[in-house]
Each structure stands twice: as structure tokens, then as C-alpha cells.
Design a protein around this motif. Structure first.
Motif, PDB file in Angstrom:
ATOM      1  N   TRP A  58       0.983  -1.140  -0.104  1.00 55.82           N
ATOM      2  CA  TRP A  58      -0.069   0.059  -0.021  1.00 55.82           C
ATOM      3  C   TRP A  58       0.914   1.367  -0.002  1.00 55.82           C
ATOM      4  CZ3 TRP A  58      -4.911   0.690  -1.382  1.00 55.82           C
ATOM      5  CH2 TRP A  58      -5.494  -0.285  -1.275  1.00 55.82           C
ATOM      6  N   ALA A  59       1.850   1.351   0.733  1.00 53.35           N
ATOM      7  CA  ALA A  59       2.883   2.488   0.904  1.00 53.35           C
ATOM      8  C   ALA A  59       3.480   2.690  -0.762  1.00 53.35           C
ATOM      9  CB  ALA A  59       4.116   2.339   1.751  1.00 53.35           C
ATOM     10  N   VAL A  62       0.788   4.285  -2.940  1.00 49.88           N
ATOM     11  CA  VAL A  62       0.422   5.693  -2.683  1.00 49.88           C
ATOM     12  C   VAL A  62       1.419   6.324  -3.462  1.00 49.88           C
ATOM     13  CG1 VAL A  62       0.384   7.150  -0.652  1.00 49.88           C
ATOM     14  CG2 VAL A  62      -0.784   5.032  -0.550  1.00 49.88           C
ATOM     15  N   VAL A  83       2.558  15.380   1.708  1.00 46.90           N
ATOM     16  CA  VAL A  83       1.318  14.829   2.387  1.00 46.90           C
ATOM     17  C   VAL A  83       1.602  13.103   2.155  1.00 46.90           C
ATOM     18  CG1 VAL A  83      -1.151  14.258   1.572  1.00 46.90           C
ATOM     19  CG2 VAL A  83      -0.454  16.536   1.740  1.00 46.90           C
ATOM     20  N   GLY A  84       2.222  12.971   0.963  1.00 48.11           N
ATOM     21  CA  GLY A  84       2.555  11.658   0.660  1.00 48.11           C
ATOM     22  C   GLY A  84       3.773  10.988   1.798  1.00 48.11           C
ATOM     23  N   VAL A  87       1.488  10.306   4.962  1.00 47.43           N
ATOM     24  CA  VAL A  87       0.683   8.773   4.723  1.00 47.43           C
ATOM     25  C   VAL A  87       1.857   7.758   4.759  1.00 47.43           C
ATOM     26  CG1 VAL A  87      -0.417   7.541   3.113  1.00 47.43           C
ATOM     27  CG2 VAL A  87      -0.880   9.866   3.342  1.00 47.43           C
ATOM     28  N   VAL A  88       2.985   7.798   4.135  1.00 47.35           N
ATOM     29  CA  VAL A  88       3.910   6.656   4.176  1.00 47.35           C
ATOM     30  C   VAL A  88       4.477   6.634   5.642  1.00 47.35           C
ATOM     31  CG1 VAL A  88       5.999   5.890   3.505  1.00 47.35           C
ATOM     32  CG2 VAL A  88       4.595   6.681   1.760  1.00 47.35           C
ATOM     33  N   LEU A  90       2.630   7.005   8.323  1.00 44.32           N
ATOM     34  CA  LEU A  90       1.589   6.327   8.855  1.00 44.32           C
ATOM     35  C   LEU A  90       1.748   4.619   8.717  1.00 44.32           C
ATOM     36  CD1 LEU A  90      -1.304   8.653   8.300  1.00 44.32           C
ATOM     37  CD2 LEU A  90      -0.226   8.425  10.554  1.00 44.32           C
ATOM     38  N   PHE A  91       2.003   4.477   7.369  1.00 44.40           N
ATOM     39  CA  PHE A  91       2.208   3.080   7.033  1.00 44.40           C
ATOM     40  C   PHE A  91       3.530   2.218   7.866  1.00 44.40           C
ATOM     41  CE2 PHE A  91      -0.353   3.935   3.020  1.00 44.40           C
ATOM     42  CZ  PHE A  91      -1.204   2.928   3.431  1.00 44.40           C
TER      43      PHE A  91
END
Length: 242
Positions: A58-59, A62, A83-84, A87-88, A90-91
Motif C-alpha cells: 500500500w505504501a 500511494v 502529504v505522501g 501517509v507513508v 503512518l504506514f
């Protein structure tokens, strides 16, 4: 079983409390029990390994989507790359948590491999942990996590996420410099009312923190699967004339 039969069973009696010992001594034997235990631990480790791979997949997905959109047009804002990064990250946290659970089963597997199977193949080598049966028994009775969250984060950073975050940060730096040649790059880095110098400072601090977390010296608790050495040394063929 009738009510009268149920009343005759005393769950606190020794023969009822230690039914596991009876199974080992009178039925299948310790070796068979350990074989089934090993197979169960392998299944759990495989399941958690698949969960680790899912987070990584998923990372990467994204990152691919964000990079494609960010560079598809010069009008698209550069901060989508940041933002990416969030998100990464968080992963990364999700994968570190899953890694701690995966390591529980991997540690048990290594305990059995080192002290049971290796000793069965070559008893002259002894065992790696003289008290391994007690340690494994205690862990079955009271399962505990073997590595800290910080060590899990560092492990996943070094293995995968340092490269993924590096790609996003390098793309962001390229985006605010090469895509706006007529503007001063610090000004280009601004996000809404946040000055560019502040944004660059935050990104720099984050990058330094990630590198520090990944490479800071710490005592290692996770059991390693492999060690460096001569790849051909494990199978000597000095007496093989063929």
C-alpha cells in the motif's frame, strides 16, 4: 456426558490440571507435540509476514500515485509530496506494530530451530540456550513482545521505508527547484501562509530524525534470521570426488 458424570470431574485435580503432561507422556510424545507446535508457529509467522507485505504494498502504491499526479502538471501543488511523506510515515507506524507481533512467532521458531532441530541433527553441538524449554514454556504461558517499538521502527526504516521516504523527499526537493526556475526555491516551498523557510526547516528536521532513528546505536533484541559469511561454506564438498 450426564450431570452426574460432570460432577465427578474435578478440574483442580492434578490429573485434570496436567492433562498436557499426560498427552505427552502417554499419547503422542514430546517430539510430536513440538512438531505440531512448530507448524503452528510457522503458520502464525507467515500470516504476520503477509500483513507486513500488505502495508509495504500500500505504501508503494500511494507513492506511485502521488508521484504521477505531482509531476503530471506544473500547476499541481508541491505539498502533495509532503502529504505522501505523512501517509507513508503512518504506514511505517502500522508496519512497525505488525513487525513486533511477527517477531514473537519468529523468535519462537528460532528457539526451536536452534535448540531442538539443530541439536537433533548434530547433538555434539549442544544447544544455544540451556534453559530454552523453560523460556519457551514461560512465553507460551505469558506471551510478551520481544522488541521495542523504536527498534521495530528502525528495522523497517533500514529495510524498506528509508528508501521510500527518500524517494518522496528527493522528488519534493526536485519539484520546488527544477519546476520553478524563475522563482527563489525557498519562496516556492511555502505552503499557504507558512513561509518556505519554515517548511524547509520542518522537512530537514524530519529527515534528520528519521536518519537518527534508523541508525542510532541500540541493543538489538530481534532474533536475526541470517548472518554474514561465505555463501559456499555451509556445504563443504572436500570429500566429494564427483
Amino acid at each position: 456426558m450426564t450431570d452426574s458424570d460432570s460432577e465427578e470431574v474435578d478440574p483442580t485435580a492434578r490429573d485434570q490440571r496436567e492433562i498436557g503432561r499426560e498427552m505427552v507422556e502417554q499419547s503422542t510424545g514430546l517430539g510430536s507435540v513440538m512438531a505440531h507446535a512448530y507448524r503452528g508457529e510457522m503458520d502464525e509467522a507467515t500470516t504476520w509476514r503477509q500483513r507486513l507485505d500488505q502495508a509495504t504494498t500500500w505504501a508503494v502504491t500511494v507513492i506511485a500515485a502521488i508521484l504521477t499526479w505531482a509531476f503530471s502538471s506544473g500547476e499541481n501543488p508541491h505539498y502533495i509530496l509532503l502529504v505522501g511523506v505523512v501517509v507513508v510515515t503512518l504506514f511505517l507506524g502500522i508496519e512497525a506494530r505488525r513487525y513486533r507481533h511477527y517477531d514473537v512467532y519468529r523468535s519462537r521458531i528460532r528457539m526451536l530451530q536452534q535448540n531442538l532441530f539443530a541439536n537433533a541433527l548434530d547433538p555434539s553441538g549442544g544447544v544455544e540456550h540451556p534453559n530454552w524449554r523453560v523460556e519457551l514454556s514461560n512465553d507460551y504461558r505469558t506471551p510478551t513482545l520481544k522488541v521495542t517499538f523504536g527498534e521495530a521502527l528502525a528495522n523497517r526504516l533500514r529495510r524498506i521505508y528509508l528508501a521510500l521516504l527518500g524517494v518522496l523527499l528527493a522528488a519534493w526537493l526536485f519539484r520546488i527547484t527544477a519546476f520553478s526556475p524563475r522563482q527563489e526555491w525557498l519562496a516556492t516551498a511555502a505552503i499557504a501562509t507558512v513561509p518556505g523557510v519554515v517548511v524547509v526547516g520542518v522537512v530537514t528536521t524530519f529527515s534528520a530524525a528519521v536518519l537518527g532513528l534508523a541508525f542510532w546505536p541500540r541493543e538489538r533484541h530481534a532474533k536475526g534470521e541470517f548472518r554474514e559469511g561465505d555463501p559456499a561454506a555451509w556445504k563443504e564438498e572436500e570429500n566429494d570426488d564427483g
